[in-house]
Design a protein around this motif. Structure first.
Motif, PDB file in Angstrom:
ATOM      1  N   ASP A  84      -5.752   6.145  12.136  1.00  0.00           N
ATOM      2  CA  ASP A  84      -6.821   5.155  12.321  1.00  0.00           C
ATOM      3  C   ASP A  84      -7.526   4.855  11.002  1.00  0.00           C
ATOM      4  OD1 ASP A  84      -6.213   5.039  14.996  1.00  0.00           O
ATOM      5  OD2 ASP A  84      -7.863   6.357  15.631  1.00  0.00           O
ATOM      6  N   TRP A  85      -7.810   5.895  10.216  1.00  0.00           N
ATOM      7  CA  TRP A  85      -8.467   5.703   8.916  1.00  0.00           C
ATOM      8  C   TRP A  85      -7.594   4.883   7.976  1.00  0.00           C
ATOM      9  CZ3 TRP A  85      -6.993   7.294   3.980  1.00  0.00           C
ATOM     10  CH2 TRP A  85      -7.961   7.137   2.977  1.00  0.00           C
ATOM     11  N   ILE A  86      -6.307   5.155   7.968  1.00  0.00           N
ATOM     12  CA  ILE A  86      -5.380   4.408   7.113  1.00  0.00           C
ATOM     13  C   ILE A  86      -5.373   2.931   7.498  1.00  0.00           C
ATOM     14  CG2 ILE A  86      -2.931   4.049   6.575  1.00  0.00           C
ATOM     15  CD1 ILE A  86      -2.602   7.122   6.803  1.00  0.00           C
ATOM     16  N   GLU A  87      -5.188   2.641   8.784  1.00  0.00           N
ATOM     17  CA  GLU A  87      -5.090   1.250   9.231  1.00  0.00           C
ATOM     18  C   GLU A  87      -6.398   0.488   9.013  1.00  0.00           C
ATOM     19  OE1 GLU A  87      -1.571   1.491  12.593  1.00  0.00           O
ATOM     20  OE2 GLU A  87      -3.655   1.591  13.262  1.00  0.00           O
ATOM     21  N   GLU A  88      -7.515   1.157   9.201  1.00  0.00           N
ATOM     22  CA  GLU A  88      -8.811   0.501   8.984  1.00  0.00           C
ATOM     23  C   GLU A  88      -8.985   0.110   7.521  1.00  0.00           C
ATOM     24  OE1 GLU A  88     -13.598   1.568   9.265  1.00  0.00           O
ATOM     25  OE2 GLU A  88     -12.117   2.860  10.245  1.00  0.00           O
ATOM     26  N   ASN A  89      -8.563   0.987   6.610  1.00  0.00           N
ATOM     27  CA  ASN A  89      -8.796   0.747   5.186  1.00  0.00           C
ATOM     28  C   ASN A  89      -7.785  -0.191   4.545  1.00  0.00           C
ATOM     29  OD1 ASN A  89     -11.127   2.438   3.861  1.00  0.00           O
ATOM     30  ND2 ASN A  89     -10.273   3.701   5.509  1.00  0.00           N
ATOM     31  N   ILE A  90      -6.562  -0.248   5.067  1.00  0.00           N
ATOM     32  CA  ILE A  90      -5.592  -1.202   4.515  1.00  0.00           C
ATOM     33  C   ILE A  90      -5.614  -2.515   5.280  1.00  0.00           C
ATOM     34  CG2 ILE A  90      -4.137   0.702   3.717  1.00  0.00           C
ATOM     35  CD1 ILE A  90      -2.128  -0.037   5.912  1.00  0.00           C
ATOM     36  N   ALA A 124       7.394   3.546   5.547  1.00  0.00           N
ATOM     37  CA  ALA A 124       7.637   4.712   6.395  1.00  0.00           C
ATOM     38  C   ALA A 124       7.182   4.466   7.824  1.00  0.00           C
ATOM     39  CB  ALA A 124       6.895   5.915   5.824  1.00  0.00           C
ATOM     40  N   CYS A 125       7.680   5.304   8.729  1.00  0.00           N
ATOM     41  CA  CYS A 125       7.204   5.350  10.103  1.00  0.00           C
ATOM     42  C   CYS A 125       6.624   6.735  10.362  1.00  0.00           C
ATOM     43  CB  CYS A 125       8.338   5.059  11.086  1.00  0.00           C
ATOM     44  SG  CYS A 125       8.849   3.318  11.118  1.00  0.00           S
ATOM     45  N   PHE A 126       5.620   6.784  11.253  1.00  0.00           N
ATOM     46  CA  PHE A 126       4.856   8.005  11.478  1.00  0.00           C
ATOM     47  C   PHE A 126       4.837   8.383  12.954  1.00  0.00           C
ATOM     48  CE2 PHE A 126       3.259   5.650   7.880  1.00  0.00           C
ATOM     49  CZ  PHE A 126       3.193   6.611   6.879  1.00  0.00           C
ATOM     50  N   VAL A 127       4.458   9.635  13.210  1.00  0.00           N
ATOM     51  CA  VAL A 127       4.230  10.132  14.569  1.00  0.00           C
ATOM     52  C   VAL A 127       2.729  10.195  14.786  1.00  0.00           C
ATOM     53  CG1 VAL A 127       4.476  12.100  16.114  1.00  0.00           C
ATOM     54  CG2 VAL A 127       6.358  11.461  14.601  1.00  0.00           C
ATOM     55  N   GLN A 128       2.233   9.591  15.858  1.00  0.00           N
ATOM     56  CA  GLN A 128       0.786   9.539  16.054  1.00  0.00           C
ATOM     57  C   GLN A 128       0.266  10.629  16.979  1.00  0.00           C
ATOM     58  OE1 GLN A 128      -0.893   5.851  17.614  1.00  0.00           O
ATOM     59  NE2 GLN A 128      -2.690   6.192  16.336  1.00  0.00           N
ATOM     60  N   ASP A 129       0.985  10.956  18.041  1.00  0.00           N
ATOM     61  CA  ASP A 129       0.419  11.799  19.083  1.00  0.00           C
ATOM     62  C   ASP A 129       1.024  13.191  19.185  1.00  0.00           C
ATOM     63  OD1 ASP A 129      -1.269   9.722  19.921  1.00  0.00           O
ATOM     64  OD2 ASP A 129       0.344   8.826  21.076  1.00  0.00           O
ATOM     65  N   GLU A 130       2.169  13.445  18.572  1.00  0.00           N
ATOM     66  CA  GLU A 130       2.825  14.734  18.726  1.00  0.00           C
ATOM     67  C   GLU A 130       2.181  15.775  17.819  1.00  0.00           C
ATOM     68  OE1 GLU A 130       7.346  16.544  18.859  1.00  0.00           O
ATOM     69  OE2 GLU A 130       6.999  14.398  18.753  1.00  0.00           O
ATOM     70  N   ASP A 131       1.800  16.901  18.396  1.00  0.00           N
ATOM     71  CA  ASP A 131       1.100  17.933  17.647  1.00  0.00           C
ATOM     72  C   ASP A 131       2.043  18.940  16.992  1.00  0.00           C
ATOM     73  OD1 ASP A 131      -1.411  16.930  18.335  1.00  0.00           O
ATOM     74  OD2 ASP A 131      -1.417  18.029  20.221  1.00  0.00           O
ATOM     75  N   LEU A 150      -5.290   6.214  -0.751  1.00  0.00           N
ATOM     76  CA  LEU A 150      -4.597   4.945  -0.530  1.00  0.00           C
ATOM     77  C   LEU A 150      -4.535   4.186  -1.850  1.00  0.00           C
ATOM     78  CD1 LEU A 150      -6.351   3.874   2.792  1.00  0.00           C
ATOM     79  CD2 LEU A 150      -4.015   4.735   2.551  1.00  0.00           C
ATOM     80  N   LEU A 151      -3.349   3.744  -2.221  1.00  0.00           N
ATOM     81  CA  LEU A 151      -3.147   3.013  -3.465  1.00  0.00           C
ATOM     82  C   LEU A 151      -2.753   1.579  -3.143  1.00  0.00           C
ATOM     83  CD1 LEU A 151      -0.938   5.641  -5.362  1.00  0.00           C
ATOM     84  CD2 LEU A 151      -3.429   5.610  -5.083  1.00  0.00           C
ATOM     85  N   TRP A 168       0.828  -1.207   0.000  1.00  0.00           N
ATOM     86  CA  TRP A 168       0.000   0.000   0.000  1.00  0.00           C
ATOM     87  C   TRP A 168       0.863   1.257   0.000  1.00  0.00           C
ATOM     88  CZ3 TRP A 168      -5.323   0.369  -0.259  1.00  0.00           C
ATOM     89  CH2 TRP A 168      -6.044  -0.804  -0.052  1.00  0.00           C
ATOM     90  N   VAL A 169       0.397   2.265  -0.748  1.00  0.00           N
ATOM     91  CA  VAL A 169       1.065   3.564  -0.838  1.00  0.00           C
ATOM     92  C   VAL A 169       0.049   4.655  -0.514  1.00  0.00           C
ATOM     93  CG1 VAL A 169       2.010   5.243  -2.491  1.00  0.00           C
ATOM     94  CG2 VAL A 169       2.874   2.899  -2.446  1.00  0.00           C
TER      95      VAL A 169
END
Length: 302
Positions: free
Chosen positions: A289-295, A162-169, A149-150, A84-85
């Motif tokens: 959350d939307w990304i993980e739910e859809n992939i 990639a790795c992401f930051v979830q909670d830092e604003d 999402l591809l 997924w991309v």
């Protein structure tokens, strides 16, 4: 490559600045200035490109002119998993009906050492399905949810997700933008929809340092938590044509946003100067959350 008719959203803001967004894949945002990224520095960054009329056989692709090979790229993307991309919705909506499945996909994804010429020659992996948030509106590319999402026909195994930051604003520092950047600022004649000078993409992936200005009261980000606003750390560096959907990188290895739309300055009755340093990115922590739910899978969070 046949160009799709462009659409622009020009919103007046302070200091004669406008926000510019486009759905034309030939006219997306790329990097002006900056420098060539080191090989392997951003292993998750991918090129989203056109597959229409691209030869199926590698030996035939190699015979194409370099300009053709570079022009096949139209947006950046972020590898979420090997299958997924993630890219910007406005890059991809001309090709899809939200969740359409194609017999012959018109879009593909490639990596190939961040070299557009090699990506074309090696061949992009076709995209078999696209998912866009329900709240995204093609009529207004500045609307929330500028994500797509591809799903790939085959896994991209030679690139690292990639790795992401979830909670830092934020504000985030240091920040880096990456893309296959245009080599100079561009001008838009609003009356004709034409750009000048001619598009000059960089063959190799580029990078430039940026600063987070999301808390500034004169930015759209002060009113929208789903966006990150940036400006150049060094005069002359900027997002420009072709980089939509590409990464905004925090601390050199975490993706916090993808390119959505950029700034422009009015310099005549119908003329705007673009690629001036300021740009707006979709804040990915709002969409994990939307990304993980859809992939139907987990992404890397640090």
């Amino acid at each position: 490559m046949k160009a799709i008719a462009s659409s622009f959203v020009l919103l007046l803001s302070l200091f004669s600045q406008i926000l510019l967004a486009t759905g034309l894949f030939d006219d997306e945002i790329k990097i002006v200035g900056g420098k060539e990224a080191k090989s392997g520095a951003y292993p998750w960054e991918v090129s989203v490109g056109n597959l229409i009329k691209v030869p199926v056989k590698k030996r035939m692709r190699k015979l194409q002119h370099t300009k053709v090979k570079l022009a096949s790229h139209f947006c950046g993307g972020v590898l979420l998993t090997h299958g997924w991309v993630l890219t910007a919705a406005h890059c991809i909506t001309p090709f899809m009906d939200r969740t359409k499945v194609w017999a012959s996909p018109p879009v593909g994804v490639g990596n190939a050492q961040h070299d557009l010429k090699k990506i074309y020659e090696e061949g992009r992996i076709p995209v078999k399905r696209i998912i866009v948030p329900k709240e995204y509106s093609e009529a207004d590319p500045t609307t929330p949810g500028d994500l797509a999402l591809l799903e790939l026909q085959d896994p991209l195994l030679d690139a690292q997700p990639a790795c992401f930051v979830q909670d830092e604003d934020g504000p985030f520092s240091p920040l880096t933008i990456i893309g296959w950047g245009n080599t100079e600022r561009l001008f838009l004649d609003e009356s004709t929809g034409k750009w000048s000078p001619p598009f000059k993409p960089a063959r190799k992936l580029k990078e430039a340092a940026m600063k987070d200005v999301s808390l500034n009261e004169d930015t759209i980000c002060s009113k929208r938590s789903d966006l990150i606003c940036i400006d150049s750390a060094k005069p002359g560096d900027s997002s420009c044509k072709g980089d939509s959907g590409g990464s905004l990188v925090y601390k050199n290895n975490l993706v916090v946003g993808i390119t959505s739309f950029g700034g422009a300055k009015k310099i005549g009755d119908h003329t705007y100067e673009t690629c001036n340093g300021d740009a707006v990115y979709t804040r990915l922590s709002q969409y994990i959350d939307w990304i993980e739910e859809n992939i139907n899978d987990k992404v890397c969070i640090k």
